[in-house]
Design an enzyme around this catalytic site. Structure first.
Site, PDB file in Angstrom:
ATOM      1  N   ASP A   1       0.997  -1.237   0.113  1.00  5.30           N
ATOM      2  CA  ASP A   1       0.017  -0.054  -0.048  1.00  5.30           C
ATOM      3  C   ASP A   1       0.806   1.348  -0.073  1.00  5.30           C
ATOM      4  O   ASP A   1       2.072   1.300   0.180  1.00  5.30           O
ATOM      5  CB  ASP A   1      -1.024   0.104   1.339  1.00  5.30           C
ATOM      6  CG  ASP A   1      -1.854   1.019   1.053  1.00  5.30           C
ATOM      7  OD1 ASP A   1      -2.206   1.703   0.487  1.00  5.30           O
ATOM      8  OD2 ASP A   1      -2.577   1.125   2.244  1.00  5.30           O
TER       9      ASP A   1
ATOM     10  N   GLU B   1       2.813   4.780  -4.072  1.00  4.52           N
ATOM     11  CA  GLU B   1       2.789   5.716  -4.958  1.00  4.52           C
ATOM     12  C   GLU B   1       3.984   6.536  -5.377  1.00  4.52           C
ATOM     13  O   GLU B   1       4.303   6.814  -6.576  1.00  4.52           O
ATOM     14  CB  GLU B   1       1.415   6.679  -5.147  1.00  4.52           C
ATOM     15  CG  GLU B   1       0.225   6.053  -4.969  1.00  4.52           C
ATOM     16  CD  GLU B   1       0.132   5.145  -3.978  1.00  4.52           C
ATOM     17  OE1 GLU B   1       0.288   5.637  -2.849  1.00  4.52           O
ATOM     18  OE2 GLU B   1      -0.727   4.362  -4.257  1.00  4.52           O
TER      19      GLU B   1
ATOM     20  N   ASP C   1      -9.056   3.237  -3.050  1.00  6.28           N
ATOM     21  CA  ASP C   1     -10.098   3.756  -2.163  1.00  6.28           C
ATOM     22  C   ASP C   1     -11.400   4.316  -2.820  1.00  6.28           C
ATOM     23  O   ASP C   1     -11.685   5.664  -2.690  1.00  6.28           O
ATOM     24  CB  ASP C   1      -9.588   4.736  -1.434  1.00  6.28           C
ATOM     25  CG  ASP C   1      -8.316   4.296  -0.423  1.00  6.28           C
ATOM     26  OD1 ASP C   1      -8.106   3.410  -0.352  1.00  6.28           O
ATOM     27  OD2 ASP C   1      -7.674   5.261   0.031  1.00  6.28           O
TER      28      ASP C   1
HETATM   29  O1  MIG Z   1      -4.017   6.034   3.933  1.00  9.00           O
HETATM   30  O2  MIG Z   1      -3.901   0.632   5.408  1.00  9.00           O
HETATM   31  O3  MIG Z   1      -5.861   2.060  -0.075  1.00  9.00           O
HETATM   32  O4  MIG Z   1      -6.892  -0.093   1.433  1.00  9.00           O
HETATM   33  O5  MIG Z   1      -7.371   0.171   4.397  1.00  9.00           O
HETATM   34  C1  MIG Z   1      -4.723   4.898   3.944  1.00  9.00           C
HETATM   35  C2  MIG Z   1      -5.369   1.651   5.475  1.00  9.00           C
HETATM   36  C3  MIG Z   1      -3.834   3.669   3.893  1.00  9.00           C
HETATM   37  C4  MIG Z   1      -5.127   2.790   2.041  1.00  9.00           C
HETATM   38  C5  MIG Z   1      -5.417   1.814   1.103  1.00  9.00           C
HETATM   39  C6  MIG Z   1      -6.513   1.209   2.194  1.00  9.00           C
HETATM   40  C7  MIG Z   1      -6.078   0.665   3.348  1.00  9.00           C
HETATM   41  C8  MIG Z   1      -5.596   2.001   4.276  1.00  9.00           C
HETATM   42  N1  MIG Z   1      -4.484   2.486   3.405  1.00  9.00           N
END
Ligand code: MIG
Length: 793
Positions: free
Chosen positions: A419, A422, A498
């Site tokens: 996660d 980017e 999201d």
């Molecule tokens: O800033 O880990 O897209 O699936 O639950 C949010 C918490 C961070 C973004 C991900 C989402 C996840 C969440 N993450």
């Protein structure tokens, strides 16, 4: 920012977190003001006068007054074009560089040069304009001479009036991207997005063009931030680097096979990944996980994986496990393993800046973190607060990061969720990522964040993939990632992040996932029910029904949303969901075969319906249906209280999955639907293998016009052992059908018998390898055979 978003952010990171996002905003701007190159007015430079021409391996090089270009045929269907000046791309996305080029035929006259190999001709004129044609002389693409402005390259491609453009990675746009403006700069939309948000997490600059002349695909191998304006022309601007692009010609199959050869093939997933995954940002403890598992058992619902979001960590310190919440992770994973359930753990690239934290200390002493031009380590803000970030463009950093997975893998974690790659850094305003001036190694040759940004996720996935490969060599790595670039699928699947919990976002899922597939990202999925809100029962159900047919089949939702397990809504929702869950599990042999095909061809199992017949223009804009492999067409329900919907079928004969009713395409019609099902059609000439309770049923859908070949792939479900492919050849007539069966590979056929189920015809007699065999209605149960003759009424 709307109030909901503010509440979400407050809840997620607290007041101190918000203060840090302000501090980071200032720090980022200060750094960028100090170090960014100031660009004064720059001239627009055309290539200018042609000065010389040389023949080079596979093609030709032309030097103009202000720029030079190389045109190289890498294969008869693939051309590489490179305009200089500008830094060549570091080949992170490229899997193959040793193409067996041949010398194309070159015809030169006073107006320019034509290169011909196979079916395609490229002509470059003396001003630097390039034209691509097929052997019939159809113009597939025409590029104006590219314009150089400072470090930037601008390329304008002339589009045919009817031309459609698809892909460019992950887009919350219509399927046809024209008209529209897009940016390639991997971006976290911070908590929620829907139709119209751009850019998103994966900005792969690959697109497919479809026009009356045919189709082609282009990959702009340039990772710098780029902009695409699609109107009468396709205007591409790249903020740095050389202008290198690859053009792929031929049938869709040929195009995507060549793309996969260039940027690599997706990896074959372990079989469990094709089951159902349950996730929620809010499962915090071992007790929560056991409770969820118990829910699945009590409600008689199958599940293959539970996901651990960031709360399993110790204060969001990456590669740690919170020992209060998960005192015995190993015991938990092995208890779940006994039930056939895997645990998947989330990871972020941010490393907490904390002198008492081993990962931070080690990384600092190994000098693996991103730095600013003044040599100081870059600090950003993420879940753990102030954090530092590995420079994944540095080989030592990838290696070091790779070593960190050991602890999670030895605790029995089976899959990894990447996660925030980017990469994202929270900022109260502006770009929520690193300063542009951040320096990156780029494998030793140096570069800034403008160049490295889009590659960050790809390279994090590479490190993760190699880690799993090294530490669990008998297992197939499975990672899914939020960000990526061309080549992502060599290492990881992805999901669409999201998305809002709205009907609009449900509807958006189809074009987004189709576009990802057409950009070479074969395996995607969506948070069922959307991420950011709490959907009502009907929205959740319709979302679930659609996702049953996507590669990644996972419910996930944000912290603070209502708990959303498949039984959360009570009846009739749970019962209907149970049926879809069971259907998904029955379809695993089909899905697994598609995964294996994708691992060879690069072709996504999820395809737009124009794939069936690109000449039929009525299919070019259909974005509320999709194909799952060659056999299945889905028309999900995307609107509230919709009890009939318009169906568009490509040419051919299609059987409704639910009642075997036949529909002849090409056609458009209204179909009544209920809450219990979504329209699902099987193409005649296909087989659909379905497995239940250790038995396999091969559903046969006869096609009396054409002969057809179908196959099913089997292996052990994980690792790299024996495999088999069972090939079935169909030859159907009005009153009879012959099926021959041959297989390749050493893996034993995993079932003692097969059930053959005939659809759309009345079976009256069956001969298996010359011997009559008993039938029951339209069903026949038989051991493996070589030839089967079926007789219909
Ligand atoms: O800033 O880990 O897209 O699936 O639950 C949010 C918490 C961070 C973004 C991900 C989402 C996840 C969440 N993450």
């Amino acid at each position: 920012m709307d109030i909901r978003k503010i509440i979400y952010v407050l809840r997620a990171i607290g007041i101190n977190g918000i203060v840090r996002t302000l501090q980071y905003g200032f720090a980022r701007d200060r750094v960028d003001n100090k170090y960014s190159k100031r660009v004064s007015a720059v001239k627009r430079l055309y290539p200018g006068e042609l000065q010389s021409e040389n023949s080079i391996k596979g093609g030709i090089q032309l030097k103009f007054e202000h720029s030079s270009v190389e045109l190289i045929f890498l294969s008869p269907n693939l051309i590489q074009i490179s305009w200089e000046p500008g830094k060549p791309p570091f080949p992170y996305s490229i899997a193959k560089s040793d193409w067996e080029t041949q010398q194309p035929l070159i015809n030169s006259d006073t107006s320019g040069h034509s290169l011909i190999w196979g079916d395609f001709t490229v002509t470059i004129d003396n001003t630097g304009g390039i034209c691509f044609q097929d052997f019939k002389g159809n113009i597939l693409r025409r590029d104006n001479p590219p314009i150089r402005e400072g470090d930037q390259w601008n390329l304008s491609t002339i589009l045919a009036p009817e031309e459609h453009i698809y892909g460019l990675g992950e887009r919350a746009s219509s399927l046809n991207l024209r008209p529209g403006n897009y940016c390639s700069w991997n971006t976290d939309p911070a908590g929620s997005y829907t139709h119209g948000n751009d850019p998103l997490y994966i900005g792969t600059p690959i697109y497919l063009s479809l026009s009356n002349a045919g189709s082609y695909l282009v990959y702009y191998d340039n990772s710098f931030r780029s902009y695409f304006q699609i109107g009468d022309n396709f205007k591409a601007s790249f903020t740095g680097g050389m202008l290198r692009y690859y053009l792929f010609f031929g049938s869709f199959e040929k195009i995507f096979e060549q793309l996969a050869e260039l940027v690599g093939r997706p990896c074959m997933p372990p079989r469990w990944v094709l089951g159902y995954h349950q996730s929620h940002w809010g499962y915090r403890t071992e007790a929560d996980i056991r409770e969820v598992v118990k829910g699945f058992e009590e409600h008689n619902l199958p599940v293959s994986a539970i996901h651990l979001d960031i709360d399993y960590m110790d204060g969001f310190r990456v590669f740690t496990i919170n020992s209060n919440r998960f005192p015995e992770m190993k015991k938990l994973t092995s208890d779940l393993e006994d039930k056939g359930i895997k645990l998947v753990a989330s990871l972020n690239p941010a490393v907490k800046r904390d002198r008492k934290y081993e990962v931070f200390n080690q990384g600092s002493s190994k000098d693996v973190f991103c730095k600013l031009p003044n040599g100081k380590i870059l600090s950003g803000v993420s879940w753990p607060g102030w954090s530092v970030f590995p420079d994944f463009t540095k080989p030592e950093a990838r290696k070091w990061w790779q070593d960190q997975y050991k602890s999670l893998l030895s605790a029995g974690i089976s899959g990894i969720w990447h996660d925030m790659n980017e990469p994202a850094s929270f900022a109260a305003w502006g770009d929520k990522t690193f300063p542009i001036s951040t320096s990156h190694s780029m494998d030793g040759r140096g570069g800034d964040h403008l160049e490295a940004h889009n590659l960050y996720g790809l390279l994090m996935n590479q490190a993760g993939y190699e880690a799993i490969h090294e530490y669990t060599p008998n297992k197939r790595p499975w990672i899914f990632s939020r960000a990526g670039w061309a080549g992502l699928h060599r290492y990881a699947w992805n999901w669409t992040g999201d998305v809002e919990s709205t009907w609009e976002s449900l509807k958006q899922t189809i074009p987004t996932i189709l576009g990802l597939g057409l950009s070479g990202h074969a395996f995607s999925g969506v948070d069922i029910g959307g991420f950011s809100g709490s959907p009502g029962a009907e929205l959740y159900l319709r979302w679930f029904q659609m996702a049953t047919f996507l590669p990644l089949f996972r419910t996930h939702s944000a912290i603070g949303t209502k708990s959303r397990e498949p039984w959360a809504y009570g009846e009739p929702t749970t019962g209907i969901i149970r049926n879809f869950l069971k259907l998904r599990y029955k379809l695993i042999p089909y899905l697994y075969t598609l995964a294996w095909e994708a691992a060879h061809t690069g072709i996504s199992p999820i395809r737009p319906i124009f794939w069936e017949n690109p000449e039929d223009k009525r299919l070019w804009d259909v974005e509320d249906e999709f194909l799952l492999g060659n056999a299945v067409l889905l028309a999900p329900i995307l609107h509230e209280k919709e009890y009939k919907r318009r169906i568009t079928l490509p040419r051919g004969n299609w059987y409704s999955f639910w009642d075997d009713q036949q529909y002849i395409g090409p056609s458009q019609f209204e179909l009544p639907v209920t809450l219990e099902t979504i329209p699902l059609f099987i193409k005649s000439g296909s087989l659909l293998p379905m497995e239940e309770s250790g038995k396999i049923c091969i559903n046969v859908y006869p096609d009396i016009v054409n002969t057809n070949s179908n196959h099913i792939y089997f292996d052990d479900g994980d690792g790299y052992g024996a495999w088999r492919v069972d090939n079935f050849h169909f030859n159907a007539k009005q009153n009879s059908m012959d099926i021959s069966w041959v297989h390749e590979g050493e893996f034993p056929f995993p079932y003692p018998f097969v059930t053959i189920q005939i659809h759309g015809k009345q079976l009256i007699n069956a001969i298996v390898d010359g011997n009559p065999r008993r039938i029951q209605g339209n069903t026949l149960i038989t051991p493996i055979f070589k030839n089967l003759n079926l007789y219909f009424e």
